[in-house]
Scaffold this motif. Structure first.
Motif, PDB file in Angstrom:
ATOM      1  N   PRO A 192      11.452  13.741 -24.976  1.00  0.00           N
ATOM      2  CA  PRO A 192      12.909  13.647 -24.816  1.00  0.00           C
ATOM      3  C   PRO A 192      13.339  12.858 -23.585  1.00  0.00           C
ATOM      4  O   PRO A 192      14.307  12.098 -23.644  1.00  0.00           O
ATOM      5  CB  PRO A 192      13.347  15.114 -24.734  1.00  0.00           C
ATOM      6  CG  PRO A 192      12.311  15.858 -25.517  1.00  0.00           C
ATOM      7  CD  PRO A 192      11.019  15.133 -25.245  1.00  0.00           C
TER       8      PRO A 192
ATOM      9  N   GLU B  46      10.481  16.635 -35.656  1.00  0.00           N
ATOM     10  CA  GLU B  46      11.898  16.570 -35.271  1.00  0.00           C
ATOM     11  C   GLU B  46      12.800  16.320 -36.474  1.00  0.00           C
ATOM     12  O   GLU B  46      14.003  16.603 -36.410  1.00  0.00           O
ATOM     13  CB  GLU B  46      12.110  15.480 -34.223  1.00  0.00           C
ATOM     14  CG  GLU B  46      11.532  15.791 -32.851  1.00  0.00           C
ATOM     15  CD  GLU B  46      12.321  16.860 -32.103  1.00  0.00           C
ATOM     16  OE1 GLU B  46      13.518  17.029 -32.378  1.00  0.00           O
ATOM     17  OE2 GLU B  46      11.729  17.529 -31.248  1.00  0.00           O
TER      18      GLU B  46
ATOM     19  N   ASP C  92      16.798  21.809 -35.972  1.00  0.00           N
ATOM     20  CA  ASP C  92      16.701  23.219 -35.578  1.00  0.00           C
ATOM     21  C   ASP C  92      16.610  24.024 -36.871  1.00  0.00           C
ATOM     22  O   ASP C  92      17.620  24.395 -37.467  1.00  0.00           O
ATOM     23  CB  ASP C  92      17.927  23.627 -34.760  1.00  0.00           C
ATOM     24  CG  ASP C  92      17.789  25.021 -34.164  1.00  0.00           C
ATOM     25  OD1 ASP C  92      16.707  25.632 -34.291  1.00  0.00           O
ATOM     26  OD2 ASP C  92      18.771  25.506 -33.566  1.00  0.00           O
TER      27      ASP C  92
ATOM     28  N   ARG D 209      19.516  14.347 -28.905  1.00  0.00           N
ATOM     29  CA  ARG D 209      18.184  14.130 -29.476  1.00  0.00           C
ATOM     30  C   ARG D 209      18.229  13.293 -30.755  1.00  0.00           C
ATOM     31  O   ARG D 209      17.182  12.906 -31.280  1.00  0.00           O
ATOM     32  CB  ARG D 209      17.527  15.479 -29.804  1.00  0.00           C
ATOM     33  CG  ARG D 209      17.402  16.420 -28.628  1.00  0.00           C
ATOM     34  CD  ARG D 209      17.057  17.830 -29.092  1.00  0.00           C
ATOM     35  NE  ARG D 209      15.710  17.927 -29.616  1.00  0.00           N
ATOM     36  CZ  ARG D 209      14.670  18.362 -28.928  1.00  0.00           C
ATOM     37  NH1 ARG D 209      14.815  18.749 -27.678  1.00  0.00           N
ATOM     38  NH2 ARG D 209      13.468  18.434 -29.475  1.00  0.00           N
TER      39      ARG D 209
ATOM     40  N   TYR E  38      13.002  26.604 -19.942  1.00  0.00           N
ATOM     41  CA  TYR E  38      14.386  26.452 -20.391  1.00  0.00           C
ATOM     42  C   TYR E  38      14.739  27.596 -21.329  1.00  0.00           C
ATOM     43  O   TYR E  38      13.977  27.920 -22.245  1.00  0.00           O
ATOM     44  CB  TYR E  38      14.563  25.092 -21.070  1.00  0.00           C
ATOM     45  CG  TYR E  38      14.376  23.948 -20.094  1.00  0.00           C
ATOM     46  CD1 TYR E  38      15.419  23.548 -19.255  1.00  0.00           C
ATOM     47  CD2 TYR E  38      13.147  23.312 -19.975  1.00  0.00           C
ATOM     48  CE1 TYR E  38      15.247  22.528 -18.338  1.00  0.00           C
ATOM     49  CE2 TYR E  38      12.958  22.286 -19.060  1.00  0.00           C
ATOM     50  CZ  TYR E  38      14.016  21.897 -18.239  1.00  0.00           C
ATOM     51  OH  TYR E  38      13.831  20.897 -17.321  1.00  0.00           O
TER      52      TYR E  38
ATOM     53  N   GLN F  96      11.788  30.905 -27.290  1.00  0.00           N
ATOM     54  CA  GLN F  96      11.623  29.879 -28.333  1.00  0.00           C
ATOM     55  C   GLN F  96      10.129  29.638 -28.548  1.00  0.00           C
ATOM     56  O   GLN F  96       9.326  29.762 -27.625  1.00  0.00           O
ATOM     57  CB  GLN F  96      12.359  28.583 -27.969  1.00  0.00           C
ATOM     58  CG  GLN F  96      11.821  27.818 -26.778  1.00  0.00           C
ATOM     59  CD  GLN F  96      12.452  28.227 -25.471  1.00  0.00           C
ATOM     60  OE1 GLN F  96      12.673  29.394 -25.227  1.00  0.00           O
ATOM     61  NE2 GLN F  96      12.736  27.253 -24.616  1.00  0.00           N
TER      62      GLN F  96
ATOM     63  N   ARG G  37       6.720  27.425 -30.260  1.00  0.00           N
ATOM     64  CA  ARG G  37       6.148  26.148 -30.671  1.00  0.00           C
ATOM     65  C   ARG G  37       4.733  26.397 -31.181  1.00  0.00           C
ATOM     66  O   ARG G  37       4.154  27.461 -30.968  1.00  0.00           O
ATOM     67  CB  ARG G  37       6.105  25.149 -29.503  1.00  0.00           C
ATOM     68  CG  ARG G  37       7.475  24.756 -28.945  1.00  0.00           C
ATOM     69  CD  ARG G  37       8.284  23.945 -29.934  1.00  0.00           C
ATOM     70  NE  ARG G  37       9.532  23.473 -29.337  1.00  0.00           N
ATOM     71  CZ  ARG G  37      10.674  24.150 -29.352  1.00  0.00           C
ATOM     72  NH1 ARG G  37      10.722  25.346 -29.948  1.00  0.00           N
ATOM     73  NH2 ARG G  37      11.751  23.646 -28.811  1.00  0.00           N
TER      74      ARG G  37
ATOM     75  N   LEU H 272      19.098  26.270 -21.430  1.00  0.00           N
ATOM     76  CA  LEU H 272      18.458  25.638 -22.579  1.00  0.00           C
ATOM     77  C   LEU H 272      19.185  24.344 -22.930  1.00  0.00           C
ATOM     78  O   LEU H 272      20.420  24.327 -23.007  1.00  0.00           O
ATOM     79  CB  LEU H 272      18.494  26.597 -23.779  1.00  0.00           C
ATOM     80  CG  LEU H 272      17.611  26.273 -24.981  1.00  0.00           C
ATOM     81  CD1 LEU H 272      16.144  26.421 -24.603  1.00  0.00           C
ATOM     82  CD2 LEU H 272      17.949  27.203 -26.144  1.00  0.00           C
ATOM     83  N   PRO H 273      18.469  23.229 -23.120  1.00  0.00           N
ATOM     84  CA  PRO H 273      19.125  21.974 -23.497  1.00  0.00           C
ATOM     85  C   PRO H 273      19.833  22.078 -24.848  1.00  0.00           C
ATOM     86  O   PRO H 273      19.475  22.900 -25.689  1.00  0.00           O
ATOM     87  CB  PRO H 273      17.954  20.978 -23.568  1.00  0.00           C
ATOM     88  CG  PRO H 273      16.861  21.587 -22.758  1.00  0.00           C
ATOM     89  CD  PRO H 273      17.024  23.071 -22.925  1.00  0.00           C
TER      90      PRO H 273
ATOM     91  N   ASP I 176      18.161  22.327 -28.686  1.00  0.00           N
ATOM     92  CA  ASP I 176      16.729  22.583 -28.582  1.00  0.00           C
ATOM     93  C   ASP I 176      16.349  23.577 -29.672  1.00  0.00           C
ATOM     94  O   ASP I 176      16.913  24.670 -29.741  1.00  0.00           O
ATOM     95  CB  ASP I 176      16.399  23.162 -27.200  1.00  0.00           C
ATOM     96  CG  ASP I 176      14.903  23.216 -26.939  1.00  0.00           C
ATOM     97  OD1 ASP I 176      14.285  22.149 -26.922  1.00  0.00           O
ATOM     98  OD2 ASP I 176      14.375  24.329 -26.750  1.00  0.00           O
TER      99      ASP I 176
END
Length: 342
Positions: free
Chosen positions: A102, A141, A145, A165, A227, A232, A234, A292-293, A296
């Motif tokens: 990013p 991506e 979300d 993004r 963040y 969250q 991954r 948090l961005p 995201d």
């Protein structure tokens, strides 16, 4: 018509298993070949007996990543931006050219879109001229979300086209559309890989991605920045596994186009990842929580049954083992004063 030399090789894969390759020496183009993934791909293709042409504009790739390949007579390096046409005789193309973090892709969003879209057009045109197979490095991506978890290839995603993004997200989505348009209109042999979070040696130390961030911060004794509240999730795939998936996808029959998810199905929260890296590095760094961005994603986990069925592929490297190798790389890089510059 390109000349193809047929040779027989015997190699050992990453797990030490003997493999016999009765293969033709193909001339393979890897765009973005001096980047994190690209350099590992170039290295692996050379190992199994191919001739490799690496192109990169060195926006995020570094010469350090491919310096050990420059003396190989079957390796060529061309400084080139995929936004411009390229004329080569080639058998296969892996289109990896695009900043993936990013921090880098948001720095110049118009350039990011042009790299994805114009780069895809130029590489598809090159593949069409050579009647070559081409793999597009797409991204998880494209799912945005997600409201579906884990994410199968059939899921269309939940994407905000106006967020910070979206230059990367929509660029990758448009590139997929271009690839399928060339497939339907020209019968081009396309392959689309949707790559989920990948890590390992040669990651850029300043790319802002979570594993490189956490490891560099821990090794320097800086605060580890999380963040949000770290809930969250991954899924992290070690680079060697990912490269085997890309090569496996290229080797599938012409009718198999993808998209195919490539990534680890093992999910971990960002908070748990930070604690694990602290333990592996022995660092006394403190955890610091930041806002948090925007947009995201809260969850990212690939559904990989298609990769298992079509490629006989799934990740083999356990997270702790991969993290140790990555930590060793950054320890060595930082000890030499490595700052990520070309």
């Amino acid at each position: 018509m390109s000349l193809r030399i047929y040779l027989f090789f015997k190699f050992y894969d990453k797990g030490g298993y003997c493999i016999d390759y009765g293969v033709g020496m193909s001339r393979i183009l890897v765009t973005g070949g001096a980047g994190f993934l690209g350099s590992h791909l170039c290295e692996r293709l050379l190992e199994v007996g191919h001739e490799v042409c690496c192109t990169d504009n060195f926006y995020t790739g570094t010469r350090r990543n491919i310096s050990h390949l420059l003396s190989n007579p079957y390796f060529d390096l061309i400084r080139h931006d995929v936004q411009l046409p390229l004329h080569l005789e080639i058998d296969e193309i892996y289109n990896l050219a695009c900043p993936a973090s990013p921090i880098h892709y948001q720095l110049n969003p118009i350039q990011t879109l042009k790299t994805n879209i114009n780069g895809a057009i130029n590489m598809l045109g090159l593949a069409k001229c050579n009647k070559a197979k081409i793999v597009q490095a797409s991204s998880s991506e494209v799912y945005g979300d997600p409201e579906v978890h884990p994410q199968p290839e059939s899921y269309w995603g939940k994407v905000n086209p106006a967020c910070i993004r979206s230059c990367y997200i929509e660029g990758k989505r448009c590139a997929e559309t271009l690839f399928f348009s060339y497939y339907h209109q020209h019968g081009l042999q396309i392959k689309i890989a949707r790559i989920f979070n990948t890590y390992g040696p040669r990651m850029h130390p300043n790319d802002g991605r979570v594993i490189s961030n956490f490891i560099v911060q821990a090794l320097k004794g800086d605060d580890i920045t999380i963040y949000g509240v770290g809930e969250q999730t991954r899924s992290f795939c070690y680079v060697d596994d990912l490269i085997e998936g890309l090569i496996g996808l290229m080797g599938t029959p012409a009718g198999i186009t993808g998209p195919v998810n490539l990534g680890s199905p093992c999910e971990i929260s960002i908070g748990q990842l930070a604690e694990r890296i602290l333990a592996l590095t022995g660092s006394s760094s403190k955890l610091v929580y930041l806002p948090l961005p925007q947009d995201d994603p809260q969850q990212r986990q690939p559904e990989i049954s298609r990769a298992r069925a079509l490629l006989n592929w799934q990740p083999k490297v356990m997270l702790n083992n991969g993290l140790r190798k990555t930590i060793n790389y950054f320890e060595h890089l930082l000890s030499k004063g490595g700052d990520g510059n070309v």
